[in-house]
Write an enzyme that holds these catalytic residues in place. Structure first.
Site, PDB file in Angstrom:
ATOM      1  N   ASP A  57       0.807  -1.221   0.000  1.00  0.00           N
ATOM      2  CA  ASP A  57       0.000   0.000   0.000  1.00  0.00           C
ATOM      3  C   ASP A  57       0.842   1.273   0.000  1.00  0.00           C
ATOM      4  OD1 ASP A  57      -2.296  -1.666   0.232  1.00  0.00           O
ATOM      5  OD2 ASP A  57      -1.955  -1.784   2.383  1.00  0.00           O
ATOM      6  N   LYS A  99       1.975   2.103  -5.282  1.00  0.00           N
ATOM      7  CA  LYS A  99       2.659   1.618  -6.492  1.00  0.00           C
ATOM      8  C   LYS A  99       1.929   2.004  -7.774  1.00  0.00           C
ATOM      9  CE  LYS A  99       2.839  -2.556  -4.688  1.00  0.00           C
ATOM     10  NZ  LYS A  99       2.867  -2.505  -3.234  1.00  0.00           N
ATOM     11  N   LYS A 156       0.532   4.684  -8.623  1.00  0.00           N
ATOM     12  CA  LYS A 156       0.930   6.016  -9.093  1.00  0.00           C
ATOM     13  C   LYS A 156       2.267   5.948  -9.824  1.00  0.00           C
ATOM     14  CE  LYS A 156       1.310  10.570  -6.912  1.00  0.00           C
ATOM     15  NZ  LYS A 156       1.101  11.345  -8.102  1.00  0.00           N
ATOM     16  N   ASN A 214      -5.510 -10.169  -3.731  1.00  0.00           N
ATOM     17  CA  ASN A 214      -5.274  -9.593  -2.397  1.00  0.00           C
ATOM     18  C   ASN A 214      -4.716  -8.175  -2.534  1.00  0.00           C
ATOM     19  OD1 ASN A 214      -2.939 -10.675  -3.536  1.00  0.00           O
ATOM     20  ND2 ASN A 214      -2.070 -11.403  -1.624  1.00  0.00           N
ATOM     21  N   GLY A 257      -4.257  -4.284  -4.163  1.00  0.00           N
ATOM     22  CA  GLY A 257      -5.166  -3.217  -4.580  1.00  0.00           C
ATOM     23  C   GLY A 257      -4.350  -2.023  -5.009  1.00  0.00           C
ATOM     24  N   HIS A 258      -4.468  -1.629  -6.244  1.00  0.00           N
ATOM     25  CA  HIS A 258      -3.799  -0.431  -6.726  1.00  0.00           C
ATOM     26  C   HIS A 258      -4.876   0.605  -7.007  1.00  0.00           C
ATOM     27  CE1 HIS A 258       0.050  -2.250  -7.354  1.00  0.00           C
ATOM     28  NE2 HIS A 258      -0.377  -3.100  -8.247  1.00  0.00           N
ATOM     29  N   ARG A 303       2.339 -29.244  -5.327  1.00  0.00           N
ATOM     30  CA  ARG A 303       2.135 -29.825  -6.666  1.00  0.00           C
ATOM     31  C   ARG A 303       0.736 -30.400  -6.853  1.00  0.00           C
ATOM     32  NH1 ARG A 303       7.742 -32.765  -5.905  1.00  0.00           N
ATOM     33  NH2 ARG A 303       6.659 -32.998  -3.929  1.00  0.00           N
ATOM     34  N   GLN A 308       1.687  -6.164  -2.898  1.00  0.00           N
ATOM     35  CA  GLN A 308       2.131  -6.184  -1.502  1.00  0.00           C
ATOM     36  C   GLN A 308       3.472  -5.447  -1.320  1.00  0.00           C
ATOM     37  OE1 GLN A 308       1.065  -9.545  -2.852  1.00  0.00           O
ATOM     38  NE2 GLN A 308      -0.913  -8.626  -2.440  1.00  0.00           N
ATOM     39  N   ASP A 332       2.853  14.835   1.014  1.00  0.00           N
ATOM     40  CA  ASP A 332       1.896  15.897   1.360  1.00  0.00           C
ATOM     41  C   ASP A 332       1.115  15.602   2.636  1.00  0.00           C
ATOM     42  OD1 ASP A 332       0.931  13.863  -0.581  1.00  0.00           O
ATOM     43  OD2 ASP A 332      -1.024  14.744  -0.118  1.00  0.00           O
TER      44      ASP A 332
HETATM   45  P1  IMP Z   1      -3.061 -12.786   2.135  1.00  0.00           P
HETATM   46  O1  IMP Z   1      -2.141 -12.222   1.109  1.00  0.00           O
HETATM   47  O2  IMP Z   1      -4.512 -12.559   1.819  1.00  0.00           O
HETATM   48  O3  IMP Z   1      -2.775 -14.223   2.444  1.00  0.00           O
HETATM   49  O4  IMP Z   1      -2.798 -11.989   3.505  1.00  0.00           O
HETATM   50  C1  IMP Z   1      -1.572 -12.123   4.223  1.00  0.00           C
HETATM   51  C2  IMP Z   1      -1.146 -10.794   4.842  1.00  0.00           C
HETATM   52  O5  IMP Z   1      -0.763  -9.909   3.798  1.00  0.00           O
HETATM   53  C3  IMP Z   1      -2.242 -10.068   5.622  1.00  0.00           C
HETATM   54  O6  IMP Z   1      -1.640  -9.371   6.701  1.00  0.00           O
HETATM   55  C4  IMP Z   1      -2.800  -9.069   4.609  1.00  0.00           C
HETATM   56  O7  IMP Z   1      -3.391  -7.957   5.243  1.00  0.00           O
HETATM   57  C5  IMP Z   1      -1.521  -8.689   3.889  1.00  0.00           C
HETATM   58  N1  IMP Z   1      -1.767  -8.219   2.523  1.00  0.00           N
HETATM   59  C6  IMP Z   1      -2.090  -8.950   1.437  1.00  0.00           C
HETATM   60  N2  IMP Z   1      -2.202  -8.167   0.351  1.00  0.00           N
HETATM   61  C7  IMP Z   1      -1.917  -6.924   0.742  1.00  0.00           C
HETATM   62  C8  IMP Z   1      -1.807  -5.663   0.058  1.00  0.00           C
HETATM   63  O8  IMP Z   1      -1.985  -5.535  -1.160  1.00  0.00           O
HETATM   64  N3  IMP Z   1      -1.502  -4.598   0.827  1.00  0.00           N
HETATM   65  C9  IMP Z   1      -1.248  -4.691   2.154  1.00  0.00           C
HETATM   66  N4  IMP Z   1      -1.324  -5.829   2.840  1.00  0.00           N
HETATM   67  C10 IMP Z   1      -1.648  -6.931   2.140  1.00  0.00           C
END
Ligand code: IMP
Length: 427
Positions: A13, A16, A18, A38, A40-41, A142, A223, A332
């Protein structure tokens, strides 16, 4: 020709989207190399805001080929609804390429992600519940189902059958849940196959040829470094390798093709989910950072935990990834503070640590040692160059650069496309 990696330097978070967008004009291919929905951009273009989870950010630029690499785990239902959502806003995903070797997230992965977290209780990881960990688990064991299996209904049926024979035992006998019907899953996934077929490709080969032709390939990590399965705060991590080394494995590109490793570094720190976070602020200052920085998850909507900048983490990210340039985001957000604490080292049981402690136990006990840097009062969202920044903001950036051990080449001063100060080219 260049292949650049964009990697989150903290716990994800960092903004990225941007950075990818800034490079957009120069880039021919944008590749996601790990993770799944998982991530989010958020990309803001004009008055339009796009939240992408699985699709590479390149999807928003018509001249870029977006690629989902072999290291990604794909929930095909989510992918198609993301494609449809963009189509409804006039953005075509026709150019999208999906690696035939990428793994699929299956219904049992999502079911298992949720029940295992529930069973862990207080020890839970705080996953996004999207089936990421179980899908990677099956890949390593596998037992995974891959994108290419969608092209062979006989193989697909067999793989679903084999997987569910085992997983249904676990779901019903260990977790007391209902089993999943293989025929229903097969039907659902065959329908996805129809729509995804035109996008499936040997993406490693495509990228290799593109590089030979002098095209620019941008490898986009989800991530962040501290969520890496090997180099993060295990077990409070994701199940893949967002770090630069993972980019090669997850895209099928050899390491000697990489020319730039761009770390994305937020001017403070955030984290979603459980796990150690030495500079976390649980007081009203943390709440102020959350509100001012809009620190609410793009994927799950969860509040992000917020804290001061941690130079120990940044130095670590520089070392693990071999960062050549940093993109410092959200500077900012810090405007208006009298002074800004920055963590320069930790104290663990009376001993100073300049690096991340070796053991999980020590890291859990790490207390930040802060240095106070003077703040600035002016609004910096209209700044157009580094020189436009107030003197103390410039000094803050310089201090972070010094402590992190890699040059800060771009600075984000607001969410818009034009709110980026470029000190030196990232290309
Ligand atoms: P998972 O990736 O859903 O298995 O989550 C494992 C850990 O990674 C948790 O603490 C999530 O909150 C964190 N996590 C997964 N994806 C993101 C992301 O894009 N941003 C921030 N934390 C993430």
């Amino acid at each position: 020709m260049p292949a650049a990696v964009l990697v989150g330097a903290q716990w994800g978070d960092e903004g990225k989207g941007k950075a990818t967008d800034l490079l957009g004009g120069d880039v021919d291919y944008v590749v996601r190399y790990q993770g799944g929905n998982n991530a989010g951009h958020t990309v803001v273009i004009g008055d339009q805001k796009y939240a992408l989870h699985l699709l590479p950010t390149g999807i928003l630029s018509p001249e870029v080929v977006p690629v989902i690499g072999n290291g990604v785990v794909i929930d095909p239902g989510v992918l198609l609804s993301e494609i449809d959502g963009l189509a409804a806003r006039g953005i075509s995903a026709e150019r999208l390429l999906i690696s035939s070797n990428a793994h699929l997230i299956m219904p049992h992965h999502k079911a298992l992600d949720k029940v295992t977290e529930r069973y862990l209780g207080k020890a839970r990881i705080g996953t996004t519940g999207r089936g990421i960990g179980p899908a990677y688990g099956d890949k390593i064991a596998r037992m995974g189902v891959r994108v290419q299996d969608l092209l062979d209904p006989g193989i697909l049926a067999k793989k679903i059958e084999v997987a569910l024979t085992e997983k249904n035992q676990v779901l019903t006998k260990v977790y007391n849940r209902r089993g999943i019907e293989p025929a229903a899953v097969l039907e659902e996934y065959l329908a996805y196959a129809e729509r995804l077929k035109p996008h499936i490709a040997d993406t490693s080969l495509v990228l290799s040829k593109a590089l030979d032709e002098g095209k620019f390939v941008l490898l986009e990590g989800g991530q962040g470094t501290l969520l890496d399965i090997d180099h993060g705060t295990y077990p409070f991590v994701t199940s893949s390798s967002p770090t630069a080394g993972g980019a090669c494995a997850g895209a099928g590109i050899p390491p000697n093709r990489l020319t730039k490793i761009i770390g994305i570094l937020k001017a403070y720190t955030t984290r979603v989910g459980s796990g150690p976070f030495p500079t976390e602020l649980t007081d009203e200052m943390g709440e102020w950072l959350r509100q001012t920085g809009g620190e609410y998850g793009v994927t799950t909507g969860r509040n992000r935990r917020c804290g001061w900048f941690d130079a120990v983490i940044a130095r670590y990210a520089t070392r693990i990834n071999g960062v050549t340039d940093y993109f410092l985001t959200k500077l900012d957000v810090l405007s208006g503070l009298e002074s800004i604490p920055v963590c320069v080292a930790y104290e663990v049981d009376g001993v100073r640590h300049d690096e991340i402690p070796m053991t999980q136990t020590d890291f859990h006990h790490a207390k930040p040692i802060y240095e106070e840097l003077p703040g600035w009062q002016d609004d910096i969202t209209g700044a157009k160059s580094f020189e436009d920044l107030p003197r103390n903001a410039q000094a803050y950036v310089r201090a972070l650069e010094e402590m992190s051990g890699a040059p800060i080449s771009a600075i984000g001063v607001g969410p818009g496309r034009d709110q980026t100060l470029v000190i030196r080219s990232l290309v």
